[in-house]
Design an enzyme around this catalytic site. Structure first.
Site, PDB file in Angstrom:
ATOM      1  CB  CYS A 140      -1.776  -1.754  -2.083  1.00 51.46           C
ATOM      2  SG  CYS A 140      -0.835  -0.206  -1.945  1.00 51.46           S
ATOM      3  CB  CYS A 143      -3.369   1.420  -2.880  1.00 52.23           C
ATOM      4  SG  CYS A 143      -1.718   1.013  -3.463  1.00 52.23           S
ATOM      5  CG  ASP A 144      -6.925  -0.208  -2.117  1.00 53.35           C
ATOM      6  OD1 ASP A 144      -7.085   0.758  -2.888  1.00 53.35           O
ATOM      7  OD2 ASP A 144      -6.584  -1.334  -2.515  1.00 53.35           O
TER       8      ASP A 144
END
Length: 315
Positions: A140, A143-144
């Site tokens: 992701c 997300c990261d």
């Protein structure tokens, strides 16, 4: 088949932000929800070391810590959180039947499906090692990606999602190397053109990932094979993003619930309702677009409210 059938007003199948949020709302509405956590209690976020984009956590929070907090919040309002996973369902009648661990039979007035989706990985031992270590492998970018600002990363994939994530990473990272495993993209032309026109994205066609290299704690390079020439190269990178798709965890529902061509549950737009009255869906089991903790939590709220209104209409 169990000897005793348990009757439940609201059953939530699966945990994670969607399931736990549904449990919080359902419990506060006196629906006496029972939640079975599934094979991965806490869902995909349990493999995420740092969550910095969920509102309210000023200093960030680890995925496992956040899931424990959501679980405890649901318990505080009276939600019954249990171990186990659904192995069979029968939604053919007015009473929704669900079997847990092939042994416990539940008869439910309402069911909220929050079984999520599992990211697909390449399956390399080194990939799994660094994924489990939290040291540089992710599925992701949204997300990261923040953790790799001004660094060099590698992403593998060839579809629209891969292109979208590569383009997202290009805004944060010094360089993005995109490994496409075949001789052509699967993405739409407009998405392909977008990554090709981005200066700090290098695209390597017909390349396979051979190994994720590192010091056993963090990633420092990706070893890739040029399938045209046979040459093996090492690409410096601190992050390795896998964007080869997700598989929704919906197989046991396929005989009763309408799924799209890739297995995601089809809900009535603007609601959490499925094609079966009294069965609702929340989170990534129906969401192939956003796949974020905050959107999953939002749909968990929607599912609980829809279930509450459904029960009220039956009184």
């Amino acid at each position: 088949m169990s000897d005793t059938i348990e009757k439940i007003k609201c059953l939530i199948i699966g945990s994670g932000p969607a399931g736990y949020t549904a449990a919080i709302y359902a419990a506060r509405a006196n629906m006496n929800p029972v939640l079975y956590q599934g094979m991965q209690p806490g869902g995909q976020l349990t493999t995420t070391n740092e969550v910095e984009n969920f509102p309210g956590y000023v200093d960030g929070v680890t995925g496992p810590e956040m899931m424990v907090q959501l679980q405890e919040q649901a318990k505080r309002f009276g939600a019954d959180i249990r171990d186990g996973w659904a192995t069979k369902v029968d939604f053919s009648g007015d009473i929704h039947k669900v079997w847990i661990n092939d042994a416990i039979e539940l008869h439910c007035e309402t069911v909220i499906i929050s079984t999520g989706a599992s990211a697909k990985y390449l399956g390399l031992p080194s990939e799994q090692h660094y994924l489990n270590m939290g040291g540089g492998v992710s599925a992701c970018a949204v997300c990261d990606g923040f953790f790799y600002r001004n660094q060099e990363v590698v992403i593998v994939g060839a579809g629209d999602s891969a292109c979208e994530e590569a383009h997202y990473l290009s805004k944060l990272c010094k360089k993005v190397t995109m490994l496409v495993r075949s001789e052509r993209f699967r993405a739409s032309k407009i998405m392909e053109e977008r990554v090709r026109k981005t200066e700090n994205i290098e695209i390597l066609m017909n390349h396979d990932t051979v190994e994720v290299l590192g010091d056993q704690n963090v990633v420092h390079a990706i070893k890739a094979l040029n399938k045209t020439t046979g040459e093996v190269i090492e690409i410096p990178a601190t992050g390795f993003f896998v964007a080869i798709g997700h598989k929704p965890n919906t197989d046991i529902f396929k005989d009763y619930i309408t799924l799209d061509e890739t297995g995601y549950i089809v809900n009535t737009p603007g609601t959490s309702k499925t094609n079966v009255e009294g069965v609702f869906v929340a989170g990534d089991a129906a969401d192939h677009v956003y796949r974020q903790a905050i959107t999953a939590a939002g749909t968990g709220c929607m599912a609980a409210l829809d279930a509450e209104r459904y029960l009220a209409s039956k009184e």
